[in-house]
Structure formats: structure tokens, C-alpha cells
Design a protein around this motif. Structure first.
Motif, short mmCIF file in Angstrom:
data_model
loop_
_atom_site.label_atom_id
_atom_site.label_comp_id
_atom_site.label_asym_id
_atom_site.label_seq_id
_atom_site.Cartn_x
_atom_site.Cartn_y
_atom_site.Cartn_z
N GLN A 197 1.14 -1.38 -0.35
CA GLN A 197 -0.27 0.53 -0.18
C GLN A 197 1.48 1.47 0.19
O GLN A 197 0.74 2.29 -0.51
CB GLN A 197 -1.30 -0.09 1.00
CG GLN A 197 -2.10 -0.83 0.67
CD GLN A 197 -2.97 -0.65 2.29
OE1 GLN A 197 -3.35 -0.18 2.99
NE2 GLN A 197 -4.07 -1.97 2.86
N ALA A 198 2.42 1.35 1.11
CA ALA A 198 2.90 2.56 0.94
C ALA A 198 3.37 3.00 -0.09
O ALA A 198 3.41 4.37 -0.80
CB ALA A 198 4.01 2.02 2.24
N ASP A 257 1.32 4.54 -3.12
CA ASP A 257 0.82 5.88 -1.98
C ASP A 257 2.01 6.67 -2.63
O ASP A 257 2.24 7.66 -3.29
CB ASP A 257 1.29 6.20 -0.73
CG ASP A 257 -0.22 5.31 -0.24
OD1 ASP A 257 -1.99 6.12 -0.63
OD2 ASP A 257 -1.25 4.17 0.90
N LEU A 258 3.25 6.05 -2.16
CA LEU A 258 4.68 6.57 -2.72
C LEU A 258 3.91 6.78 -4.54
O LEU A 258 4.94 8.30 -5.19
CB LEU A 258 5.93 5.63 -2.41
CG LEU A 258 7.53 6.32 -3.35
CD1 LEU A 258 7.51 7.00 -2.05
CD2 LEU A 258 7.93 4.91 -3.45
N ARG A 295 1.99 7.42 -6.33
CA ARG A 295 0.69 8.68 -6.52
C ARG A 295 1.87 10.13 -6.44
O ARG A 295 1.42 10.78 -6.50
CB ARG A 295 -0.89 8.57 -5.47
CG ARG A 295 -0.98 7.35 -6.12
CD ARG A 295 -2.78 7.56 -5.23
NE ARG A 295 -3.55 6.11 -5.48
CZ ARG A 295 -3.14 5.21 -4.37
NH1 ARG A 295 -3.02 6.02 -3.18
NH2 ARG A 295 -4.49 4.11 -4.37
N GLY A 296 2.60 10.05 -5.08
CA GLY A 296 2.51 11.26 -4.64
C GLY A 296 4.13 11.60 -5.41
O GLY A 296 3.65 12.65 -5.91
N LEU A 297 4.43 10.62 -6.39
CA LEU A 297 5.51 10.93 -7.38
C LEU A 297 5.00 11.25 -8.54
O LEU A 297 5.24 12.41 -9.43
CB LEU A 297 6.42 9.14 -7.63
CG LEU A 297 7.57 9.20 -6.48
CD1 LEU A 297 7.69 8.18 -7.03
CD2 LEU A 297 8.98 10.27 -6.77
#
Lengths: 199, 199
Positions: free
Chosen positions: B159-160, B163-164, B166-168
């Protein structure tokens, strides 16, 4: 001189109310709806007074992002005078970074970034502002961790933490993601702590 | 029967061109500019034909997101028939997940999410779609890693990773972030590989 102070105070208070209303308006209503007039109305300030402070919408919006960013960074620093040691310190810092990117300021900024993606002149204003914000959060995280930013692994892991936090911010825009997020923060803090050199 | 096939083919080709043009239009011009008329013009399709396929803008946009998502997932699966073993496998999967969230589809979806933040009826359509996309990417990543999703650490780290990614994706919207991103992907893959149980 002293007779001018109350007027300056009023002007400063008006400006601050406007900036806060602008962030609220962006986060709730989106980019299109956030005009100087709408922010003035939300702040309970006359349109004339608002336009005296901020002739153009872009001035109001960039000033609001800067003001709120500086206020949030000051809060994080104030909360961070007594840090735990060991893994608790890493979790404290990861939590603060994630809180920063999941708050109302992020939701407001996201509206501005997204508008800037299709608007070259807005993009030109926002890119340097966003780069400054990113550098400041990175530097603050490094300091709070007591980490060595000259080490490439450390630098990349702290950057990845900021990217993760932005992704978590995005995952919170349409639904309340706080329960899932807490598990991710706990897990990543433990993984980061183990991966950071000399931690 | 056979005489109808060319017409069906033409109709299918028209629909596909419209869906692709819609994603391009969202990514380049933003939410406000992406109307059925604008997408039809970009696709070289008449407005009438476009409205026959998609009476409302929301129908066109959700169909475009679904079509492109399915196409991208099929590509990832086709690329993943011969996976490396060991740390190279983890890096392959992290790279594919990050590519997914930094491509044009992400830039288009970001415009829709941001509009949905200030539009409750759009939000109602987008939340289940986005949840389905997230589950599919998660499941695909788990399968490609050959990981055990019943293990809570594994589930949270995967999951992380999403999320990473999506942030990138967000960090690439206003500027080309590809050089920095490559370093983050390499670092994250190594950290993830070391942190995954039994890897």
C-alpha cells in the motif's frame, strides 16, 4: 506614530482573515470558485478592501499558500522542541510530515497545482513556490530526525517520505483515509528507522 | 450479419478514439476544458457521433478513465511474463507501479479527482471507480511480487508503495521529475525488498 498602529493592526488582521478564507475556499470549492470576491465574502471583508490588498487573484492565492505554509512550519517547529529518542523520533517526524501533506493547506494547494497544469502563466508562479516549500519540508525533516543529509541513502529516504506523504494526501482528498493512513505511517516509520544509516 | 460488422468496427474505433482524446484533453487542458465537444474535435469525430456514444460529459470521462486503466493493466501484465528473481523483481514491480502513476492517465485522473473534491455528484461517481483501480493495482503488485497479502507488513508496504507512486505522480505534474524519481525508485525498491518478509 502610535495613532497609526491600530489602523495597521486592523489592516494586518484583515489581510490574515482574507488569506485564511482563501485556503478554506480553495479546499472546499476548488480553483474556479476561488475569486478575490468569493474570498472577501467568506472573510467578511469588503471587496474593495480585499482588492486593495490583492489586486489580482493570483496574488491572493500565492500569498495565501505562503502565509499558511509559514504558519504550519512554525507550528511543527514549536511542537518539536522535545523530541523522543530512537524509533519514536522517526515516527514523530514521519507523522508530522504526513500531517502536513494531508491537511487543508495540501487540499488547497492541490487545486492550484491542478489548475497550473493547464495554465502556463500560473505554472510559472507556482513551480518556484512549490520547490521552496519542498526544500523547506525536506530540511525540517532532516533536522528533526537529526539525520545527515550529505548521505545519499538518507537524502533519498527522506525525499521518499515526502513523496509518500503527498500520495497519502491525495488519497485523502475524496474520502477520509485516516484509519488506513495511520497503519501506513506506523509501518513506514519502522521501515525508515531500520533503513536510515546509524539509526 | 457480416454486412453489419464493418459498421460495428467503425463504431468501436470511433468510441476508442474519443476515449483516448478525452484522456489527452484532461491531461493537457484540464477539467473545465474537457467537454464532449472538445474531445470530439480532438478525436476528429462529429459532435453528434460523440453524443450518441456519450450523452453526458461524466459518462465520457468515466468511460475514458476505465478504458485507459484496463489498457494500462493489460500492458503491465503483458510486460510481466518473464520476471527477474530476487531484488531485481522488486525493483521491476516498483518501477511498473510508479510508471503507472506518473503517466498521462494519472495526469488526467488528477484533474477529475480535483474537480470531484468540490463537486459532490462527481465525487459519488469517482470514489467507487478510484477504489476499484486502487484494489486492482494493489492486487497486481502483490501477484507480480509473488508476495503474501495476508501478512499485514506485506500489505502495508505494498500500500505504501502505491501511495509513494501517487506522490511521485503529483511531483511530476508541473515539472519533469524523472531524474530525481529514478533515484527514489531504486532506493525504495531496495528498502522494500529488505523489509518484505521472506524476501
Amino acid at each position: 506614530m502610535s495613532s497609526r498602529e491600530p489602523k495597521q493592526d486592523r489592516s494586518r488582521a484583515t489581510r490574515q482573515r482574507l488569506l485564511e478564507a482563501t485556503i478554506d475556499c480553495l479546499a472546499d470549492q476548488g480553483w474556479e470558485a476561488t475569486t478575490v470576491t468569493a474570498a472577501a465574502q467568506r472573510a467578511g471583508v469588503s471587496r474593495g478592501a480585499a482588492q486593495h490588498h490583492f489586486p489580482a487573484r493570483e496574488d491572493l492565492i500565492t500569498a495565501a499558500l505562503e502565509h499558511m505554509f509559514d504558519a504550519r512550519m512554525a507550528e511543527i517547529r514549536a511542537e518539536s522542541t522535545r523530541l523522543p529518542e530512537g524509533p519514536g523520533r522517526t515516527e514523530f517526524v514521519v507523522s508530522r510530515v504526513v500531517d502536513h501533506y494531508t491537511g487543508e493547506l495540501f487540499k488547497a494547494a492541490l487545486q492550484v497545482w491542478t489548475a497550473a497544469a493547464a495554465d502556463p502563466s500560473l505554472r510559472e508562479r507556482i513551480v518556484p513556490l512549490e520547490a521552496k516549500f519542498g526544500r523547506t519540508v525536506h530540511q525540517t525533516a532532516i533536522e528533526l530526525l537529526g539525520a545527515d543529509d550529505t548521505d545519499p541513502t538518507t537524502r533519498r529516504l527522506v525525499q521518499a517520505t515526502l513523496d509518500l506523504a503527498r500520495g497519502l494526501g491525495l488519497a485523502d482528498v475524496l474520502t477520509d483515509d485516516s484509519a488506513r493512513r495511520q497503519n501506513i505511517v506506523t509501518q513506514w516509520a519502522a521501515t525508515l528507522h531500520a533503513a536510515l544509516p546509524q539509526s
